[in-house]
Scaffold this active site. Structure first.
Site, PDB file in Angstrom:
ATOM      1  N   ASP A 403      39.469  37.735  35.895  1.00  0.00           N
ATOM      2  CA  ASP A 403      39.248  37.080  37.180  1.00  0.00           C
ATOM      3  C   ASP A 403      38.259  37.936  37.978  1.00  0.00           C
ATOM      4  OD1 ASP A 403      39.435  36.121  39.778  1.00  0.00           O
ATOM      5  OD2 ASP A 403      41.540  35.571  39.568  1.00  0.00           O
ATOM      6  N   HIS A 404      37.067  37.410  38.135  1.00  0.00           N
ATOM      7  CA  HIS A 404      35.995  38.202  38.751  1.00  0.00           C
ATOM      8  C   HIS A 404      36.185  38.369  40.261  1.00  0.00           C
ATOM      9  CE1 HIS A 404      32.461  40.461  38.539  1.00  0.00           C
ATOM     10  NE2 HIS A 404      31.604  39.603  38.027  1.00  0.00           N
TER      11      HIS A 404
END
Ligand code: CAO
Length: 431
Positions: A403-404
């Protein structure tokens, strides 16, 4: 006063359940929320808690009976001093059967010969499910509210006893979807109707089973709400595989063999301790990060009825053989539809090992609310330059989707490199 304990609504579209082990006897004193009976539906096994404290006067079912929702399981002489929560709970359950009487009601029970293959799993009381993702504990009014709001109730985290879902839980979840701009799952997702494929040839349709429905919802939600990136690396597992093969010769049974996935679970648990962000969840509603101090690792298991993700709890504290044995048992239970919701909940990170099947690389989808997932592809012999010399080495491709919003690219590279180095040089784990 005597009350019937009835079979509450278990999940949408479930109209009856098969009675499994009966966990109390006539004369037993039971407390509020104590497990009374195990039930099995075509979706999973669950345990029905008592909505009252009191003494069991009569048991109205037998193992193997098929009981409709609302049917009576047992009669209980309730204590006059039931607490506030018990009353509340009793009321919730009573909603299932508004005409509940003080004496046993007639039950339409379909008797079935006990069939071993479909017998419900015996869940010792110590392992009674506490979480519930497939069979969700919620009263009909709460389910109704979820339906009205277009919320998939399976995705709501229950905060009541045994993770029972309340109206507040549903409202909070719906609010979080709105605040995060997440697409509403279930009825509010606008899907385009399909063309008439029959116009071009013969077709066959098959309704989603529950696992497919939940998978479709959670994958859509993850894909649409998590800006995710996949980072690739590869580990030289030549030495590790040589050790594993040698060790397998000593194994007394196939179950004792060290497996690739069991080793990965342990390595991941230790990596999560060192890289705490990968063990966290991102809370967009309250603009905070939730760091967890426990290391529960989920494993994607391919089953005939769909993808299931059992969880090895506290993997950091278990040795690899224990992890392997537990994983085999969980995978078997998942494939035989005997896995309980509790055994599939609480994971912080997931491993998806497709290496037994093949493939060179793939991009797994982060399993929200987790923030990363490791994809493992088939290890193959490749020529590698070692000290100026080409050597055949066994190379395992790894892909890490993350999850950036929470994890930066450099952090993902460090995390995955640490995992590769731990596989290449297990001594690193001792340092
Ligand atoms: N590279 C090369 N070989 C591998 C490997 C890899 N990455 N992973 C496993 N293998 C080998 C094993 O060593 C085993 O060979 P041996 O019998 O010679 O030891 C063989 O492949 C079969 O292994 P397995 O798949 O049963 O291995 P496992 O016990 O480590 O894995 C489990 C268990 C549950 C992960 C696996 O059975 C499974 O279900 N995998 C599919 C997961 C999946 O569907 N993911 C997709 C999710 S997203 O849709």
């Amino acid at each position: 006063m005597q009350k019937n304990i009835i079979l509450p609504e278990i999940a949408d579209n479930v109209t009856s359940a098969l009675i499994g082990s009966i966990l109390v006897s006539v004369g037993d004193q039971v407390s509020f929320d104590q497990s009374i009976v195990e039930v099995e539906t075509d979706k999973a096994t669950s345990v029905i808690p008592s909505p009252y404290a009191g003494r069991v006067v009569e048991i109205l079912v037998e193992r193997g009976d098929e009981l409709p929702i609302g049917g009576a399981i047992a009669v209980i002489a309730i204590e006059t001093s039931v607490g506030e929560i018990e009353e509340e709970q009793a009321q919730e359950v009573a909603e299932v059967e508004p005409q509940i009487e003080d004496k046993p009601i007639d039950v339409d029970v379909v008797k079935r010969a006990p069939v071993e293959a479909s017998a419900p799993v015996a869940v010792p009381s110590s392992e009674v499910p506490k979480g519930n993702k497939v069979l969700v504990p919620a009263s009909p009014s709460v389910r109704r509210l979820a339906r009205e709001l277009g919320v998939a109730i399976e995705l709501v985290e229950g905060t009541g006893p045994r993770q029972r879902i309340s109206t507040d839980d549903v409202k909070k979840y719906a609010k979080s979807l709105i605040q995060t701009g997440a697409p509403q799952s279930g009825p509010m997702v606008q899907h385009q109707p399909l063309p008439d494929f029959g116009a071009w040839g013969e077709v066959r349709t098959e309704a989603f089973n529950r696992i497919r429905e939940i998978t479709a919802q959670s994958m859509t939600q993850s894909w649409q709400t998590i800006p995710q990136v996949t980072h690739f690396d590869q580990a030289d597992i030549t030495d590790f595989e040589a050790f594993r093969k040698k060790d397998a010769l000593k194994a007394k049974s196939p179950a004792d063999k060290l497996t690739v996935t069991a080793v990965l679970v342990k390595v991941i648990a230790l990596a999560l301790q060192r890289f705490e962000k990968f063990n966290a969840s991102i809370d967009m509603v309250n603009k905070q990060v939730v760091y967890k101090s426990y290391y529960h690792v989920g494993i994607a298991v391919d089953t005939p009825h769909g993808l299931l993700v059992p969880v090895v709890k506290d993997a950091d504290q278990k040795n690899i053989r224990t992890i392997g044995a537990e994983m085999n048992e969980l995978a078997l239970k998942a494939r035989e539809k005997k896995i309980t919701p509790a055994e599939m909940s609480g994971g912080n990170f997931t491993i998806s090992n497709l290496g037994g099947l093949g493939g060179t690389n793939f991009t797994p989808i982060v399993y929200a609310p987790q923030v990363a997932i490791l994809g493992v592809s088939r290890a193959r012999i490749k020529p590698v330059l070692v000290d100026g010399e080409w050597q055949p080495r066994l190379i395992m491709p790894l892909s890490l989707s993350y999850d950036h919003r929470l994890i930066d690219g450099a952090e993902s590279a460090r995390f995955l490199r640490w995992i590769c180095e731990a596989l290449e040089n297990p001594l690193k784990l001792l340092l």
